[in-house]
Design a protein around this motif. Structure first.
Motif, PDB file in Angstrom:
ATOM      1  N   LEU A 198       0.857  -1.180   0.000  1.00  0.00           N
ATOM      2  CA  LEU A 198       0.000   0.000   0.000  1.00  0.00           C
ATOM      3  C   LEU A 198       0.892   1.229   0.000  1.00  0.00           C
ATOM      4  N   GLU A 199       0.560   2.166  -0.875  1.00  0.00           N
ATOM      5  CA  GLU A 199       1.299   3.425  -0.996  1.00  0.00           C
ATOM      6  C   GLU A 199       0.302   4.563  -1.139  1.00  0.00           C
ATOM      7  N   ASP A 200       0.837   5.773  -1.202  1.00  0.00           N
ATOM      8  CA  ASP A 200       0.023   6.926  -1.533  1.00  0.00           C
ATOM      9  C   ASP A 200      -0.415   6.841  -2.988  1.00  0.00           C
ATOM     10  N   GLU A 201      -1.246   7.755  -3.404  1.00  0.00           N
ATOM     11  CA  GLU A 201      -1.783   7.779  -4.762  1.00  0.00           C
ATOM     12  C   GLU A 201      -0.801   8.415  -5.751  1.00  0.00           C
ATOM     13  N   PRO A 202      -1.025   8.167  -7.053  1.00  0.00           N
ATOM     14  CA  PRO A 202      -0.206   8.851  -8.067  1.00  0.00           C
ATOM     15  C   PRO A 202      -0.673  10.299  -8.199  1.00  0.00           C
ATOM     16  N   ARG A 203       0.255  11.183  -8.498  1.00  0.00           N
ATOM     17  CA  ARG A 203      -0.071  12.597  -8.741  1.00  0.00           C
ATOM     18  C   ARG A 203       0.821  13.102  -9.863  1.00  0.00           C
ATOM     19  N   ARG A 204       0.286  14.021 -10.644  1.00  0.00           N
ATOM     20  CA  ARG A 204       1.103  14.663 -11.680  1.00  0.00           C
ATOM     21  C   ARG A 204       2.155  15.566 -11.045  1.00  0.00           C
ATOM     22  N   ARG A 259       3.046   8.798  -4.283  1.00  0.00           N
ATOM     23  CA  ARG A 259       3.876   7.613  -4.444  1.00  0.00           C
ATOM     24  C   ARG A 259       5.050   7.934  -5.374  1.00  0.00           C
ATOM     25  N   ILE A 260       6.108   7.155  -5.270  1.00  0.00           N
ATOM     26  CA  ILE A 260       7.281   7.401  -6.098  1.00  0.00           C
ATOM     27  C   ILE A 260       6.998   6.952  -7.535  1.00  0.00           C
ATOM     28  N   PRO A 261       7.736   7.491  -8.498  1.00  0.00           N
ATOM     29  CA  PRO A 261       7.518   7.107  -9.897  1.00  0.00           C
ATOM     30  C   PRO A 261       7.882   5.650 -10.155  1.00  0.00           C
ATOM     31  N   ALA A 262       7.196   5.067 -11.160  1.00  0.00           N
ATOM     32  CA  ALA A 262       7.542   3.716 -11.596  1.00  0.00           C
ATOM     33  C   ALA A 262       9.007   3.694 -12.010  1.00  0.00           C
ATOM     34  N   GLY A 294      13.667  13.479  -6.664  1.00  0.00           N
ATOM     35  CA  GLY A 294      12.673  14.317  -6.011  1.00  0.00           C
ATOM     36  C   GLY A 294      12.112  13.766  -4.713  1.00  0.00           C
ATOM     37  N   PHE A 295      12.575  12.606  -4.285  1.00  0.00           N
ATOM     38  CA  PHE A 295      12.079  11.974  -3.063  1.00  0.00           C
ATOM     39  C   PHE A 295      13.252  11.627  -2.159  1.00  0.00           C
ATOM     40  N   GLY A 296      13.002  11.553  -0.875  1.00  0.00           N
ATOM     41  CA  GLY A 296      14.029  11.151   0.073  1.00  0.00           C
ATOM     42  C   GLY A 296      13.436  10.297   1.168  1.00  0.00           C
ATOM     43  N   TRP A 297      14.254   9.455   1.744  1.00  0.00           N
ATOM     44  CA  TRP A 297      13.892   8.614   2.887  1.00  0.00           C
ATOM     45  C   TRP A 297      12.662   7.764   2.612  1.00  0.00           C
ATOM     46  N   LEU A 343      20.311  -5.725  -3.814  1.00  0.00           N
ATOM     47  CA  LEU A 343      18.847  -5.735  -3.804  1.00  0.00           C
ATOM     48  C   LEU A 343      18.325  -4.534  -4.574  1.00  0.00           C
ATOM     49  N   SER A 344      17.400  -4.804  -5.492  1.00  0.00           N
ATOM     50  CA  SER A 344      16.724  -3.721  -6.211  1.00  0.00           C
ATOM     51  C   SER A 344      15.223  -3.880  -6.018  1.00  0.00           C
ATOM     52  N   ILE A 345      14.486  -2.824  -6.360  1.00  0.00           N
ATOM     53  CA  ILE A 345      13.027  -2.843  -6.290  1.00  0.00           C
ATOM     54  C   ILE A 345      12.500  -2.198  -7.558  1.00  0.00           C
ATOM     55  N   GLU A 346      11.501  -2.845  -8.144  1.00  0.00           N
ATOM     56  CA  GLU A 346      10.870  -2.313  -9.347  1.00  0.00           C
ATOM     57  C   GLU A 346       9.409  -2.010  -9.057  1.00  0.00           C
ATOM     58  N   PHE A 347       8.996  -0.792  -9.364  1.00  0.00           N
ATOM     59  CA  PHE A 347       7.607  -0.367  -9.226  1.00  0.00           C
ATOM     60  C   PHE A 347       6.993  -0.341 -10.627  1.00  0.00           C
ATOM     61  N   VAL A 348       5.909  -1.100 -10.819  1.00  0.00           N
ATOM     62  CA  VAL A 348       5.251  -1.240 -12.119  1.00  0.00           C
ATOM     63  C   VAL A 348       3.831  -0.675 -12.001  1.00  0.00           C
ATOM     64  N   ASP A 349       3.480   0.256 -12.898  1.00  0.00           N
ATOM     65  CA  ASP A 349       2.196   0.958 -12.834  1.00  0.00           C
ATOM     66  C   ASP A 349       1.089   0.271 -13.625  1.00  0.00           C
ATOM     67  N   ASP A 350       0.727  -0.969 -13.297  1.00  0.00           N
ATOM     68  CA  ASP A 350      -0.371  -1.635 -13.969  1.00  0.00           C
ATOM     69  C   ASP A 350      -1.728  -1.002 -13.623  1.00  0.00           C
ATOM     70  N   ASP A 351      -1.813  -0.293 -12.512  1.00  0.00           N
ATOM     71  CA  ASP A 351      -3.069   0.363 -12.140  1.00  0.00           C
ATOM     72  C   ASP A 351      -3.409   1.485 -13.120  1.00  0.00           C
ATOM     73  N   LEU A 352      -2.428   2.218 -13.605  1.00  0.00           N
ATOM     74  CA  LEU A 352      -2.677   3.326 -14.534  1.00  0.00           C
ATOM     75  C   LEU A 352      -3.069   2.792 -15.906  1.00  0.00           C
ATOM     76  N   GLU A 353      -2.472   1.667 -16.311  1.00  0.00           N
ATOM     77  CA  GLU A 353      -2.836   1.042 -17.586  1.00  0.00           C
ATOM     78  C   GLU A 353      -4.272   0.553 -17.543  1.00  0.00           C
ATOM     79  N   ALA A 354      -4.691  -0.027 -16.420  1.00  0.00           N
ATOM     80  CA  ALA A 354      -6.059  -0.521 -16.287  1.00  0.00           C
ATOM     81  C   ALA A 354      -7.064   0.633 -16.295  1.00  0.00           C
ATOM     82  N   ALA A 355      -6.720   1.749 -15.658  1.00  0.00           N
ATOM     83  CA  ALA A 355      -7.608   2.905 -15.616  1.00  0.00           C
ATOM     84  C   ALA A 355      -7.772   3.544 -16.991  1.00  0.00           C
ATOM     85  N   ALA A 356      -6.738   3.462 -17.815  1.00  0.00           N
ATOM     86  CA  ALA A 356      -6.771   4.080 -19.142  1.00  0.00           C
ATOM     87  C   ALA A 356      -7.526   3.210 -20.155  1.00  0.00           C
ATOM     88  N   ALA A 357      -7.664   1.922 -19.863  1.00  0.00           N
ATOM     89  CA  ALA A 357      -8.304   0.998 -20.817  1.00  0.00           C
ATOM     90  C   ALA A 357      -9.809   1.134 -20.842  1.00  0.00           C
TER      91      ALA A 357
END
Length: 155
Positions: free
Chosen positions: A30-36, A44-47, A84-87, A141-155
């Motif tokens: 769970l994260e915050d919402e996307p914003r322009r 939330r941080i960018p994908a 643009g983000f820290g911590w 260790l790496s982490i990948e954030f994938v924005d499948d929620d935005l793709e679903a909203a656009a469809a």
């Protein structure tokens, strides 16, 4: 080693995701919402793909070192070099009010619009932490954030 955060649903306050490690589903996120435009502590941080390090200062580190995670805690999982983000940390919590831009994890997620929340965050955090802390300490260790929620909203 890679953590993948597959964002699957967003509403006006929160983003729910499925969290996997090297392709194995481990928990929910769970994260915050996307914003322009970024709003501090509410975005939330960018994908993308980021390195994960270990942070050994601050109130969460102190609390986790002394309380429920004292037996395993070696520092907070810290998402590094996000423009643009820290911590940005990975930690326990229930609602977007607990995130401040960080990733929360839980064993389940309730996706009620406007009231998303995690279930049994400490159990999921312990399982994820024990699985990845060695790689984080070794710098692999790496982490990948994938924005499948935005793709679903656009469809």
């Amino acid at each position: 080693m890679r953590i993948t955060v597959q964002r699957v649903l967003s509403d006006g306050d929160s983003t729910a995701s499925v969290v996997s490690v090297d392709g194995e589903r481990l928990c929910y996120g769970l994260e915050d919402e996307p914003r322009r435009m970024k709003v501090a502590g509410e975005t939330r941080i960018p994908a993308g793909i980021y390195q994960v390090g270990v942070h050994t200062a601050g109130s969460l580190h102190e609390r986790y070192s002394r309380n429920v995670f004292a037996d395993i805690h070696r520092g907070m999982l810290h998402v590094l070099d996000v423009p643009g983000f820290g911590w940005i940390l990975i930690h326990c919590g229930v609602t977007d009010e607990h995130t401040s831009g960080c990733l929360l994890v839980g064993d389940d997620v309730i996706t009620t619009h406007g009231a998303m929340r995690l279930v049994d965050s400490p159990s999921a955090y312990r399982r994820l932490y024990e699985r990845v802390i060695g790689a984080a300490l070794a710098g692999v260790l790496s982490i990948e954030f994938v924005d499948d929620d935005l793709e679903a909203a656009a469809a």
